[in-house]
Each structure stands twice: as C-alpha cells, then as structure tokens.
Scaffold this active site. Structure first.
Site, PDB file in Angstrom:
ATOM      1  N   TYR A 109       3.538  37.295  26.876  1.00  0.00           N
ATOM      2  CA  TYR A 109       3.928  36.783  27.561  1.00  0.00           C
ATOM      3  C   TYR A 109       3.928  35.309  28.730  1.00  0.00           C
ATOM      4  O   TYR A 109       2.774  36.142  29.128  1.00  0.00           O
ATOM      5  CB  TYR A 109       4.537  38.170  28.758  1.00  0.00           C
ATOM      6  N   ASN A 127      15.735  39.305  21.076  1.00  0.00           N
ATOM      7  CA  ASN A 127      15.003  38.174  22.044  1.00  0.00           C
ATOM      8  C   ASN A 127      15.137  37.120  20.133  1.00  0.00           C
ATOM      9  O   ASN A 127      13.965  36.781  20.111  1.00  0.00           O
ATOM     10  CB  ASN A 127      14.149  38.555  22.028  1.00  0.00           C
ATOM     11  N   GLU A 128      16.336  36.246  20.275  1.00  0.00           N
ATOM     12  CA  GLU A 128      15.852  35.272  19.565  1.00  0.00           C
ATOM     13  C   GLU A 128      14.266  33.839  19.427  1.00  0.00           C
ATOM     14  O   GLU A 128      14.278  33.623  18.763  1.00  0.00           O
ATOM     15  CB  GLU A 128      17.466  34.622  19.233  1.00  0.00           C
ATOM     16  N   TYR A 146       7.938  33.429  16.204  1.00  0.00           N
ATOM     17  CA  TYR A 146       6.971  34.151  15.699  1.00  0.00           C
ATOM     18  C   TYR A 146       7.169  33.565  14.084  1.00  0.00           C
ATOM     19  O   TYR A 146       5.985  34.021  13.291  1.00  0.00           O
ATOM     20  CB  TYR A 146       7.306  35.453  15.708  1.00  0.00           C
TER      21      TYR A 146
END
Length: 173
Positions: A97, A135-136, A142
């Site tokens: 985060y 969480n596009e 990623y």
C-alpha cells in the site's frame, strides 16, 4: 527523488498500525460500507494482531520512504504464514500500500522489487498475491509487472464475502 526501504521492527508497531489503517481505508472506503470497513480495520490492524504478525519469523514488513517521508508499506509471508497454502516455493505479498499523496512515484514498483529480492534471498521460485477483483488499477499494475491470474479465493470484509484474484509471478533464475 530519493526512495528508501526499511525493515519494520516491533518498535515500528504504532506507525505500522497508523499507515496500515490509513492506506487500507483510503483504498477501499468508497466500495465498502462504513460498518464493514470498521470491523475489518479493528480486526486486521489492532495492536495485538500486528504485534503477532511482526513477531512471526515467516513474515516481514517494510516501510518505503519518499523524500524522507513515510509513503507506504509492504508485507510478505512465506511457509505457514501465507494466507493460502501455496507451498514452499512461494512468497506471498499480503499487503502493498502507498499513501494517497505518494502514488504515481514508482513506489509500488520499488516495494514489488523488494518482495522479489526477499523471495530470492529465501530461495522462493514464485510470488503470489490476492487482489480484489474490483481493484482494476492494482490488477493492471500486477499484469504489467508480470503477474498472471491463476485462480481466486474469498476475502471477508466485515459481513461481506468478496473475491480476490490470485495472481502469480514466476521468478527468473
């Protein structure tokens, strides 16, 4: 631009709690009820829970600093500390985060590279993580970093069951 990464210790407990609550809340507050957020934050970020996680030899936390300001953190797990039984060749990124004002400075990539470094030090062949299917931005990040979706698992946010995508990256020799 100076980026520093520091290993967290028990002395960092309260700071870890503060940045953990702040970043999780900021990331997910708009998509979840206040009640579910409160239940999750109290469970995941209470002092006893964080102290237990910081003391686990199979988990490690890192702070990332940008221009000498605490900008975010990373938590990795191996062996029995993983949230899913993935096996000995895996390292889990459980949390990564960045505080809102420090986003878009390459800090997520720096923390991901730190996780890869730790995985190699611990002789792991693969890294995995769970990312919320809604969480596009994170999923896109990623994928860009070489992760591939290989499944899913349930994540409980208060009384709501949500789906996390399981994404895996195989490390180069």
């Amino acid at each position: 631009m100076t980026i520093k990464i520091k290993t967290c210790t028990l002395e960092d407990l309260h700071t870890l709690q503060e940045v953990g609550i702040e970043t999780f809340y900021y990331t997910f507050k708009d998509q979840n009820s206040p009640e579910n957020m409160k239940v999750y934050l109290e469970k995941a970020f209470n002092i006893k829970q964080l102290e237990k996680e910081l003391s686990n030899i199979h988990s490690q936390f890192f702070f990332v600093y940008y221009q000498n300001e605490l900008a975010g953190y990373l938590k990795v797990n191996s062996d029995d500390a993983q949230t899913e039984k993935m096996g000995d060749e895996f390292l889990e990124i459980e949390r990564i985060y960045i505080r809102e004002k420090f986003q878009k400075h390459g800090l997520g990539k720096s923390l991901l590279n730190k996780a890869i470094e730790v995985a190699k030090e611990w002789n792991k062949k693969k890294i995995w993580l769970g990312v919320w299917e809604k969480n596009e931005n994170a999923i896109g990040f990623y994928k860009k970093m070489g992760f591939v979706q290989k499944g899913s698992h349930c994540f409980h946010m208060g009384d709501e069951e949500q789906t996390d995508l399981i994404m895996i990256k195989t490390l180069e020799g």
